[in-house]
Enzyme design. Structure first.
Site, PDB file in Angstrom:
ATOM      1  N   GLU A 179       0.838  -1.293  -0.109  1.00 55.49           N
ATOM      2  CA  GLU A 179      -0.043  -0.130   0.175  1.00 55.49           C
ATOM      3  C   GLU A 179       0.872   1.299  -0.033  1.00 55.49           C
ATOM      4  OE1 GLU A 179      -2.792  -0.078   3.132  1.00 55.49           O
ATOM      5  OE2 GLU A 179      -3.667  -2.016   2.334  1.00 55.49           O
ATOM      6  N   HIS A 221     -17.014  -4.160   1.934  1.00 54.33           N
ATOM      7  CA  HIS A 221     -17.414  -3.047   2.965  1.00 54.33           C
ATOM      8  C   HIS A 221     -18.097  -3.514   4.320  1.00 54.33           C
ATOM      9  CE1 HIS A 221     -15.994  -0.118  -0.238  1.00 54.33           C
ATOM     10  NE2 HIS A 221     -16.407  -0.982  -0.752  1.00 54.33           N
TER      11      HIS A 221
END
Length: 345
Positions: A179, A221
Site C-alpha cells: 500500500e 465493505h
C-alpha cells in the site's frame, strides 16, 4: 523554471530529482486520472482470485492468494509511474536515480526507521504505558514460579504463532509494503509533477485509497460491519460508529504517511509507521477507563497526543535524511513548501 546545476551521484537527493520533474504533466487532471486508475486497478487485481478461481478452502489459502495479487499490483504501479514520468538525461547512466524517486534510498536509513517509529509511538503512549503496567503485574505474579523460564516460554510460543499466522504477515509486511509503494511512492511523484502543492498532495493521497476501496466488491465493505453485529454482538449504531472511526482513522493515517514520505524522502518511513499502527490498532479507551491506573493513563494519553504534534516537525526534519546533513531537499519534500529549485533554508 531554472534547473539547478547537476550534482554528483552521491549528492543527488530527491529534492533535486523532483525539482527537475516539476511540470512534467500539463494538467492536474491527468495526474488525478492516473492516480485514480492506479487505485482502482490495485484493488481490482487483489480481487481477481474471487472472480476467476473457486472459493478458498481456508483463510490461509485466501490470504496467500491475496499476497500474490498484492505482489503483482505492487509491481504494475511503479512501472506505470515510471512510464509516465519524464525522462531524465542521467537515468540510463545512473539507475539509482529512478529508485530514489520511489523512496528506495540507503543513505540515512536508520534515521528513516527509528525516527518515524519514535514519532508514531508518541501517538500510542497511553496504550504503551498500559501494556507496560500489565507486563509489570504479570512479571510480579510469575516471579514465584520461575520468571525467566515463563518469559522464554511465552516468547517462544507467541513467536511461533505469529510466524505462522497469515494475518500477522498481512498486517506487518504485505499490506504496509504494497500500500505504501502504490499510494505513496507512486502517487506522490505523479501528483507533484501534475502541479499539486506538497500540502495538497498530503490530503489527496488518502482520497485515492478511499476510491480504491469503493471499487471493491460491496461484501468487503460490509465484512467488518457484519462481524461486529454477528460475532461481537454489537448493536447497529455501535457497529456503525466503530466502522466510521476506522474509516476516519485510515484517512488521518494516510495524511500522516504522505507527510512522512515527503519530509523524509524514504519509503521505509511510512512503512514503519504503517506497521506500528497496524500492530497497535485503535486505542482501547474503555480498557483504559476500567483500569486501576486510569489517572496515569489519562496523563499518558494527553502527553502522547500533545507531544506528537510538538515533535512532528523536528523529528521529520528533512535535514536528518539528506546527504551531508543539509536541507537541499526541503523545498520539494516539506509538506508546506512550494515548488522551487533546491536551495538552502
Amino acid at each position: 523554471m531554472q534547473n539547478a546545476a547537476p550534482a554528483a551521484a552521491a549528492d543527488f537527493v530527491p529534492g533535486e530529482i523532483f525539482a527537475r520533474l516539476n511540470g512534467a504533466m500539463e494538467k492536474k487532471g491527468a495526474a488525478v486520472g492516473v492516480c485514480a486508475m492506479m487505485a482502482a486497478s490495485y484493488v481490482a487485481v487483489l480481487y481477481l482470485p474471487a472472480i476467476f478461481l473457486r472459493s478458498p478452502k481456508s483463510i490461509r489459502e485466501h490470504m496467500l492468494r491475496r499476497f500474490a495479487c498484492a505482489a503483482v499490483a505492487s509491481a504494475l504501479a511503479p512501472m506505470l509511474c515510471y512510464a509516465l514520468l519524464p525522462d531524465h538525461p542521467r537515468w540510463d547512466s545512473d539507475p539509482s536515480i529512478v529508485l530514489e524517486i520511489f523512496g528506495l534510498r540507503t543513505h540515512h536509513l536508520w534515521q528513516a526507521i527509528v525516527l518515524p517509529c519514535l514519532l508514531t509511538g508518541m501517538l500510542y503512549l497511553g496504550p504503551l504505558v498500559l501494556a507496560f503496567l500489565d507486563l509489570i503485574e504479570w512479571c510480579w505474579a510469575a516471579s514465584h514460579g520461575g520468571l525467566i523460564r515463563q518469559i522464554c516460554s511465552v516468547v517462544v510460543v507467541n513467536g511461533k504463532n505469529m510466524a505462522s499466522d497469515v494475518l500477522v504477515w498481512r498486517n506487518c509486511l504485505v499490506a504496509p509494503v504494497s500500500e505504501e509503494l502504490v499510494f505513496r511512492a507512486c502517487m506522490v511523484p505523479l501528483l507533484l509533477c501534475g502541479g499539486f502543492s506538497t500540502t495538497a498532495t498530503v490530503f489527496l493521497c488518502p482520497m485515492f485509497f478511499a476510491l480504491g476501496r469503493s471499487c471493491s466488491p460491496p461484501a468487503t465493505h460490509l465484512h467488518h460491519f457484519g462481524e461486529l453485529i454477528t460475532r461481537q454482538k454489537q448493536v447497529i449504531s455501535t457497529a456503525a460508529l466503530i466502522v466510521g472511526m476506522q474509516l476516519g482513522y485510515t484517512t488521518v493515517f494516510g495524511w500522516y504517511a504522505t507527510f512522512l514520505y515527503q519530509r523524509t524522502g524514504h519509503l521505509i518511513a511510512p512503512i514503519v509507521a504503517h506497521i506500528v499502527c497496524n500492530i497497535m490498532g485503535l486505542p482501547n479507551v474503555d480498557e483504559a477507563l476500567a483500569s486501576s491506573h486510569r489517572r496515569v493513563l489519562f496523563v499518558a494519553y494527553v502527553v502522547g497526543l500533545v507531544g506528537f504534534f510538538l515533535v512532528l516537525g523536528p523529528l521529520s526534519d528533512p535535514r536528518f535524511f539528506n546527504e551531508g546533513g543539509d536541507s537541499r531537499g526541503c523545498d520539494c519534500w516539506s509538506g508546506f513548501c512550494k515548488w522551487t529549485a533546491p536551495q538552502k533554508l
